[in-house]
Design a protein around this motif. Structure first.
Motif, PDB file in Angstrom:
ATOM      1  N   VAL A  93      19.743   3.799 -51.633  1.00  0.00           N
ATOM      2  CA  VAL A  93      18.882   2.813 -51.109  1.00  0.00           C
ATOM      3  C   VAL A  93      17.859   3.401 -50.012  1.00  0.00           C
ATOM      4  O   VAL A  93      16.661   3.004 -50.030  1.00  0.00           O
ATOM      5  CB  VAL A  93      19.591   1.725 -50.310  1.00  0.00           C
ATOM      6  N   ARG A  94      18.294   4.242 -49.049  1.00  0.00           N
ATOM      7  CA  ARG A  94      17.795   4.462 -47.895  1.00  0.00           C
ATOM      8  C   ARG A  94      16.673   5.598 -48.551  1.00  0.00           C
ATOM      9  O   ARG A  94      15.276   5.602 -48.205  1.00  0.00           O
ATOM     10  CB  ARG A  94      18.548   5.443 -46.933  1.00  0.00           C
ATOM     11  N   ASP A 111      16.157   1.598 -40.203  1.00  0.00           N
ATOM     12  CA  ASP A 111      17.401   0.985 -39.793  1.00  0.00           C
ATOM     13  C   ASP A 111      17.285  -0.439 -39.379  1.00  0.00           C
ATOM     14  O   ASP A 111      18.006  -1.224 -39.804  1.00  0.00           O
ATOM     15  CB  ASP A 111      18.041   1.772 -38.331  1.00  0.00           C
ATOM     16  N   SER A 112      16.046  -0.446 -38.904  1.00  0.00           N
ATOM     17  CA  SER A 112      15.923  -2.192 -38.480  1.00  0.00           C
ATOM     18  C   SER A 112      15.544  -3.070 -39.595  1.00  0.00           C
ATOM     19  O   SER A 112      16.115  -4.021 -39.624  1.00  0.00           O
ATOM     20  CB  SER A 112      14.534  -2.128 -37.433  1.00  0.00           C
ATOM     21  N   LEU A 113      14.886  -2.379 -40.767  1.00  0.00           N
ATOM     22  CA  LEU A 113      14.473  -3.139 -41.719  1.00  0.00           C
ATOM     23  C   LEU A 113      15.604  -3.573 -42.538  1.00  0.00           C
ATOM     24  O   LEU A 113      15.918  -4.449 -43.278  1.00  0.00           O
ATOM     25  CB  LEU A 113      13.398  -2.682 -42.778  1.00  0.00           C
ATOM     26  N   LEU A 114      16.550  -2.293 -42.808  1.00  0.00           N
ATOM     27  CA  LEU A 114      17.735  -2.323 -43.476  1.00  0.00           C
ATOM     28  C   LEU A 114      18.564  -3.487 -42.921  1.00  0.00           C
ATOM     29  O   LEU A 114      19.492  -4.352 -43.489  1.00  0.00           O
ATOM     30  CB  LEU A 114      18.552  -1.314 -43.551  1.00  0.00           C
ATOM     31  N   ASP A 115      18.727  -3.648 -41.498  1.00  0.00           N
ATOM     32  CA  ASP A 115      19.525  -4.480 -40.865  1.00  0.00           C
ATOM     33  C   ASP A 115      18.998  -5.994 -40.874  1.00  0.00           C
ATOM     34  O   ASP A 115      19.877  -6.893 -41.176  1.00  0.00           O
ATOM     35  CB  ASP A 115      19.487  -4.084 -39.387  1.00  0.00           C
ATOM     36  N   SER A 116      17.715  -6.235 -40.973  1.00  0.00           N
ATOM     37  CA  SER A 116      16.942  -7.448 -41.125  1.00  0.00           C
ATOM     38  C   SER A 116      17.373  -7.854 -42.700  1.00  0.00           C
ATOM     39  O   SER A 116      17.370  -9.124 -42.802  1.00  0.00           O
ATOM     40  CB  SER A 116      15.412  -7.460 -41.114  1.00  0.00           C
ATOM     41  N   HIS A 124      23.446   3.841 -48.552  1.00  0.00           N
ATOM     42  CA  HIS A 124      23.652   5.377 -49.184  1.00  0.00           C
ATOM     43  C   HIS A 124      24.098   4.853 -50.606  1.00  0.00           C
ATOM     44  O   HIS A 124      24.355   5.929 -51.320  1.00  0.00           O
ATOM     45  CB  HIS A 124      24.957   6.012 -48.440  1.00  0.00           C
ATOM     46  N   GLN A 125      24.020   3.588 -50.992  1.00  0.00           N
ATOM     47  CA  GLN A 125      24.439   3.404 -52.630  1.00  0.00           C
ATOM     48  C   GLN A 125      23.323   3.712 -53.287  1.00  0.00           C
ATOM     49  O   GLN A 125      22.060   3.570 -52.960  1.00  0.00           O
ATOM     50  CB  GLN A 125      24.934   1.954 -52.587  1.00  0.00           C
ATOM     51  N   TYR A 126      23.475   3.675 -54.768  1.00  0.00           N
ATOM     52  CA  TYR A 126      22.473   4.008 -55.868  1.00  0.00           C
ATOM     53  C   TYR A 126      22.253   2.729 -56.464  1.00  0.00           C
ATOM     54  O   TYR A 126      23.166   1.890 -56.432  1.00  0.00           O
ATOM     55  CB  TYR A 126      22.809   4.973 -56.571  1.00  0.00           C
ATOM     56  N   PRO A 127      20.892   2.510 -57.023  1.00  0.00           N
ATOM     57  CA  PRO A 127      20.441   1.010 -57.523  1.00  0.00           C
ATOM     58  C   PRO A 127      21.618   0.579 -58.389  1.00  0.00           C
ATOM     59  O   PRO A 127      21.639  -0.596 -58.419  1.00  0.00           O
ATOM     60  CB  PRO A 127      19.105   1.270 -58.285  1.00  0.00           C
ATOM     61  N   GLU A 128      22.179   1.467 -59.175  1.00  0.00           N
ATOM     62  CA  GLU A 128      22.971   0.913 -60.324  1.00  0.00           C
ATOM     63  C   GLU A 128      24.162   0.180 -59.762  1.00  0.00           C
ATOM     64  O   GLU A 128      24.600  -0.555 -60.493  1.00  0.00           O
ATOM     65  CB  GLU A 128      23.447   2.053 -61.326  1.00  0.00           C
ATOM     66  N   GLY A 133      19.746  -9.050 -56.739  1.00  0.00           N
ATOM     67  CA  GLY A 133      19.187  -9.543 -55.405  1.00  0.00           C
ATOM     68  C   GLY A 133      19.069  -8.440 -54.196  1.00  0.00           C
ATOM     69  O   GLY A 133      18.081  -8.529 -53.521  1.00  0.00           O
ATOM     70  N   MET A 134      20.100  -7.527 -54.300  1.00  0.00           N
ATOM     71  CA  MET A 134      19.856  -6.632 -53.348  1.00  0.00           C
ATOM     72  C   MET A 134      18.795  -5.620 -53.740  1.00  0.00           C
ATOM     73  O   MET A 134      18.152  -4.906 -52.810  1.00  0.00           O
ATOM     74  CB  MET A 134      21.328  -5.661 -53.426  1.00  0.00           C
ATOM     75  N   GLN A 135      18.673  -5.198 -54.903  1.00  0.00           N
ATOM     76  CA  GLN A 135      17.472  -4.341 -55.550  1.00  0.00           C
ATOM     77  C   GLN A 135      16.330  -4.985 -55.004  1.00  0.00           C
ATOM     78  O   GLN A 135      15.355  -4.228 -54.374  1.00  0.00           O
ATOM     79  CB  GLN A 135      17.574  -4.184 -56.821  1.00  0.00           C
ATOM     80  N   ARG A 136      16.156  -6.335 -54.948  1.00  0.00           N
ATOM     81  CA  ARG A 136      14.784  -6.886 -54.630  1.00  0.00           C
ATOM     82  C   ARG A 136      14.604  -6.729 -53.037  1.00  0.00           C
ATOM     83  O   ARG A 136      13.609  -6.654 -52.437  1.00  0.00           O
ATOM     84  CB  ARG A 136      14.808  -8.201 -55.133  1.00  0.00           C
ATOM     85  N   ARG A 137      15.695  -6.976 -52.355  1.00  0.00           N
ATOM     86  CA  ARG A 137      15.654  -6.701 -50.904  1.00  0.00           C
ATOM     87  C   ARG A 137      15.156  -5.465 -50.745  1.00  0.00           C
ATOM     88  O   ARG A 137      14.368  -5.103 -49.667  1.00  0.00           O
ATOM     89  CB  ARG A 137      17.065  -6.911 -50.369  1.00  0.00           C
ATOM     90  N   VAL A 138      15.670  -4.309 -51.580  1.00  0.00           N
ATOM     91  CA  VAL A 138      15.254  -2.909 -51.090  1.00  0.00           C
ATOM     92  C   VAL A 138      13.797  -2.822 -51.284  1.00  0.00           C
ATOM     93  O   VAL A 138      12.804  -2.303 -50.748  1.00  0.00           O
ATOM     94  CB  VAL A 138      15.933  -1.852 -51.838  1.00  0.00           C
ATOM     95  N   ALA A 139      13.186  -3.363 -52.648  1.00  0.00           N
ATOM     96  CA  ALA A 139      11.849  -3.293 -52.628  1.00  0.00           C
ATOM     97  C   ALA A 139      10.830  -3.846 -51.818  1.00  0.00           C
ATOM     98  O   ALA A 139       9.955  -3.557 -51.447  1.00  0.00           O
ATOM     99  CB  ALA A 139      11.782  -4.092 -54.218  1.00  0.00           C
ATOM    100  N   ILE A 140      11.389  -5.100 -51.068  1.00  0.00           N
ATOM    101  CA  ILE A 140      10.774  -5.870 -50.141  1.00  0.00           C
ATOM    102  C   ILE A 140      10.719  -4.959 -48.890  1.00  0.00           C
ATOM    103  O   ILE A 140       9.639  -4.691 -48.123  1.00  0.00           O
ATOM    104  CB  ILE A 140      11.367  -6.904 -49.550  1.00  0.00           C
TER     105      ILE A 140
END
Length: 247
Positions: A93-94, A111-116, A124-128, A133-140
């Motif tokens: 993710v990072r 860090d701030s964006l991840l927290d938001s 530290h997880q991988y997309p799979e 919903g979490m993947q879309r948050r990473v894209a944002i």
């Protein structure tokens, strides 16, 4: 930035397996977007909304018209959130966020964006291993991280169940309020558009053009009130019958 001014006189493209035929996607479309506005483009599926975003992003230059990005001749920075999150599966993710930076990634900002977006524990997880919903948050986050002049969002919550879509939409809205950007957000969900937008631009079926341009007068602190926004939606459909068939 100053206003973004869009005029598309004509946009066509060849139909698959029919090189001698062309689809007329956009005609005589004019639109002005003011700095730091959140604008929702609302229209039926297949009307050309994604095509328009690609033209604004510079990914498609084959059209008749002009797009003035309002940056006095400079190339604006553009963040783009596609319908598909488009995360690199071999990166965490990072790392998927850090990859957009040409120089050392700003750790505190990430860090701030991840927290938001409530993703610090998943960085530290991988997309799979992530939900959609979490993947879309990473894209944002990845789009916001570069602090773009313009943020393009192409139905970023499509295919999410209603509770997840509401959660991610709320997180996006909170993030945008903290770091306002000029946003063009594509959707065919009128409730979603009302919950987010300063302006609603209603677009016709192809050849796409602007049907209505409507300000959303709901105060920011009332956007979470679904009964209030539903009342505005009903009023909108009653006062503007031309948009009913576009949804």
């Amino acid at each position: 930035m100053s206003d973004i001014r869009i005029r598309i006189d004509n946009k066509t493209f060849a139909l698959p397996n029919a090189a001698d035929q062309r689809h007329h996607a956009i005609a005589e479309l004019e639109l002005v977007v003011h700095p730091h506005q959140f604008v929702c483009l609302v229209g039926p599926s297949g009307c050309g909304k994604t095509t328009l975003l690609n033209m604004i992003a510079g990914l498609d230059r084959h059209y008749d018209g002009r797009i003035d990005m309002g940056t006095a001749g400079k190339n604006p920075s553009i963040g783009y959130v596609f319908q598909n999150p488009r995360l690199l599966p071999w990166l965490s993710v990072r790392q998927n966020i850090e990859v957009v930076f040409q120089q050392a990634p700003p750790a505190a900002l990430i860090d701030s964006l991840l927290d938001s977006m409530q993703l610090l524990d998943a960085q530290h997880q991988y997309p799979e291993r992530l939900s959609l919903g979490m993947q879309r948050r990473v894209a944002i986050i990845r789009a916001f991280a570069i602090d773009p002049d313009i943020l393009l969002m192409d139905e970023p919550f499509v295919s999410l169940d209603a509770p997840t879509a509401r959660q991610v939409r709320s997180l996006l809205y909170s993030l945008w309020l903290k770091r306002p950007h000029t946003v063009l957000f594509v959707t065919h969900d009128l409730r979603e558009a009302i919950a987010l937008a300063d302006r609603l631009i209603f677009l016709s079926p192809s050849p796409m053009r602007v049907i209505s341009d409507i300000e959303v007068p709901i105060a920011r602190d009332r956007r979470h009130d679904e009964a209030f926004t539903e009342s505005f939606r009903q009023q909108l459909l009653q006062n503007h019958p031309e948009i009913g068939g576009l949804l």
